[in-house]
Design a protein around this motif. Structure first.
Motif, short mmCIF file in Angstrom:
data_model
loop_
_atom_site.label_atom_id
_atom_site.label_comp_id
_atom_site.label_asym_id
_atom_site.label_seq_id
_atom_site.Cartn_x
_atom_site.Cartn_y
_atom_site.Cartn_z
N ARG A 299 0.81 -1.22 0.00
CA ARG A 299 0.00 0.00 0.00
C ARG A 299 0.85 1.27 0.00
N ILE A 317 4.21 3.04 -10.19
CA ILE A 317 2.86 3.28 -9.68
C ILE A 317 1.84 2.41 -10.41
N ASN A 323 1.02 3.85 -4.36
CA ASN A 323 1.48 4.98 -3.55
C ASN A 323 2.98 4.94 -3.33
N ALA A 325 6.28 7.46 -1.94
CA ALA A 325 6.62 8.68 -1.20
C ALA A 325 8.13 8.76 -1.03
N ALA A 341 4.82 13.42 -0.48
CA ALA A 341 3.73 12.48 -0.31
C ALA A 341 3.25 11.89 -1.63
N PRO A 342 2.56 10.73 -1.56
CA PRO A 342 2.07 10.08 -2.79
C PRO A 342 1.22 10.99 -3.66
N GLU A 343 0.36 11.79 -3.04
CA GLU A 343 -0.53 12.65 -3.83
C GLU A 343 0.22 13.78 -4.52
N GLN A 344 1.49 14.02 -4.13
CA GLN A 344 2.29 15.08 -4.75
C GLN A 344 3.23 14.55 -5.82
N GLN A 345 3.41 13.23 -5.88
CA GLN A 345 4.46 12.64 -6.72
C GLN A 345 4.33 12.96 -8.20
N GLN A 347 2.61 15.53 -9.52
CA GLN A 347 2.22 16.92 -9.75
C GLN A 347 3.40 17.78 -10.19
N GLN A 420 6.66 23.70 -1.38
CA GLN A 420 7.46 22.52 -1.67
C GLN A 420 8.95 22.90 -1.73
#
Length: 535
Positions: A299, A317, A323, A325, A341-345, A347, A420
């Motif tokens: 995970r 991914i 996910n 990080a 973080a995963p949600e930023q990878q 972007q 960032q």
């Protein structure tokens, strides 16, 4: 007898008062074992060790150390690779109120000796496999240092003081030792820019604050199984292992990185979290047997050392884990300090390190100590409870690194409009290769010892496998001739394997400034593509 009883009672009450609200690293295992006694904490080969077993065994080793007449605050060195016994010994040292001094097992023997002597270690815990190396065995014998031998090679430490013998007959309860949260817990040695090892001193509080922050940031829970591949003598992997112990999670312990063994372990044990270097993830992705393994339990995959290239990250991914990080930090600021973080990878791409972890404060500073606004480049500095006490027996270096009330990383960066951190370059002349820090000056000094060498410059350039490859540029003395392979052989006599240059270039001249300084940035820039075809 009555006086002795009164003394013991007073000691017991002092201990009870001390443990009431103290922060001590050994207590974390003690407390988790009381909650999850039968839950496995270490999975190694065919053996599963429960929290209760690890807790009791580390208590036994702590009692052994105290029975030797060693006092709290004594330095106990460890030269061990990953194993369950690694954690038994490390937590035993911490529970005894003594100072844990882990040593990189890949260091050259003379560097190991320097750490043992500089740290004033009173005992060495060493793997039997490592002690079997003649040069190390001879050095330890010459120092006359008391040994405790961890039997990880499948045999027995014949004639040696083995860890199992040390623990035999000792109590399995928590020793009654007074420990304050700001007592010294460990000294981790890290390569300095001069090549001289420096011991970063951490308290129980500084490490504990980082661990609780890690748990919150990564969301580690008691149902997790974290794969432990990287060496625990490094702060990064130990911080993950120690975070798991607090959270009640299990660890799959493996010695070194074998892609097949890692894939088998991930699938067979239903591992949920994996920590590795980018080159390790690339190897797993390319492994022919990967598609035959069920890795659906993963995970979160944590990586370190460097950002991922966009094509590799997107493929990972898509095919390995949803996910990913990036965690970063330094030995001097117990990791993690930054988290991408995963949600930023997906972007933004480039050398982004994310945002500070909950325990840590970040700023960008100029040379005069002024905090710079967003978008301006300066030195990356941190402060928070996870910052070290200082360098052991080095007040000058300590004062230099904590100027203006912040810890100075020696790295240049800027904070963008979204908060960032973007890493720009290193102020320090350090090469980061395969998970290790190598000071360029150390390699240069070895090269300059060769009678044919007039001058040398060592830099790190991008490498698809090792993050940075060590490259040496050498000027020979007039009339001298020597092959690059012969110079590499000379380096092997004085350096550890990970410190060896991956390329040695013989040049007639080195680029210089008007003041006679070698322009390393010119060498680095002109050889950016040297390892482009490396596999």
């Amino acid at each position: 007898m009555e006086t002795s009883n009164r003394s013991h009672t007073a000691e017991f009450h002092a201990f009870q008062e001390n443990i009431l609200n103290r922060i001590a690293l050994g207590d974390t295992l003690h407390r988790t074992a009381s909650k999850f006694p039968q839950r496995p904490v270490c999975i190694e080969g065919g053996r599963r060790t429960s929290f209760d077993e690890l807790n009791a065994e580390s208590n036994q080793f702590a009692h052994y150390l105290l029975s030797c007449g060693l006092r709290p605050g004594t330095k106990i060195a460890m030269l061990c690779n990953n194993s369950t016994q690694f954690l038994v010994a490390a937590y035993g040292i911490l529970k005894a109120g003594m100072v844990w001094v882990p040593i990189n097992t890949m260091l050259a023997v003379h560097d190991v000796q320097y750490i043992l002597e500089h740290a004033e270690a009173s005992m060495l815990v060493v793997d039997d496999q490592l002690l079997a190396h003649p040069a190390l065995h001879a050095m330890v014998n010459a120092l006359r240092l008391p040994l405790c031998v961890a039997e990880v090679g499948g045999g027995s430490a014949s004639g040696q003081n083995s860890l199992s013998r040390c623990m035999a007959g000792q109590p399995g309860d928590l020793p009654q030792v007074l420990i304050e949260d700001r007592d010294l817990a460990l000294i981790m040695y890290t390569s300095g820019t001069t090549g001289k090892q420096k011991g970063a001193m951490h308290t129980h509080l500084s490490v504990y604050s980082a661990l609780t922050s890690n748990i919150a940031r990564m969301g580690i829970v008691s149902d997790d199984i974290f794969s432990c591949i990287l060496p625990m003598f490094h702060c990064a992997q130990f911080s993950v292992a120690a975070s798991c112990i607090i959270a009640g999670a299990a660890m799959l312990i493996q010695k070194g990185f074998d892609p097949t063994a890692v894939l088998d372990g991930l699938a067979n044990e239903r591992v949920t979290m994996l920590f590795g270097l980018p080159l390790m993830y690339a190897a797993l992705l390319q492994h022919p047997a990967r598609s035959q393994r069920d890795l659906s339990s993963l995970r979160l995959c944590l990586y370190a050392m460097a950002p991922m290239a966009k094509p590799l990250l997107m493929k990972l991914i898509d095919e390995l884990c949803p996910n990913f990080a990036l965690g970063s930090g330094q030995t001097e600021i117990f990791p993690m300090t930054m988290y991408f973080a995963p949600e930023q990878q997906l972007q933004r791409f480039g050398n982004y390190w994310g945002v500070p972890t909950p325990v840590n404060e970040l700023a960008i500073m100029d040379e005069s100590g002024h905090i710079l606004p967003q978008g301006e480049v300066g030195e990356i500095v941190h402060r928070g409870p996870n910052v070290m006490l200082g360098y052991y027996k080095d007040p000058v270096a300590t004062a230099q690194v904590r100027r203006f009330g912040w810890h100075h990383t020696g790295d240049l960066g800027k904070i963008d409009q979204d908060g960032q951190l973007l890493f720009m370059d290193r102020m320090k002349d350090m090469i980061k290769t395969g998970g290790e820090n190598v000071p360029s000056v150390k390699v240069e000094e070895v090269l300059l010892r060769h009678p044919a060498v007039a001058n040398a410059a060592v830099v790190g350039v991008p490498h698809p496998h090792w993050v940075e490859g060590i490259v040496a540029f050498v000027m020979l003395k007039p009339g001298q001739q020597i092959a690059a392979d012969d110079l590499l052989g000379h380096c092997r006599e004085h350096l550890a394997g990970f410190e060896l240059p991956k390329h040695i270039g013989l040049l007639e001249t080195l680029p210089m400034t008007s003041t006679g300084k070698i322009q390393k940035h010119v060498l680095r820039t002109s050889h950016q593509d040297l390892f482009q075809q490396a596999i």
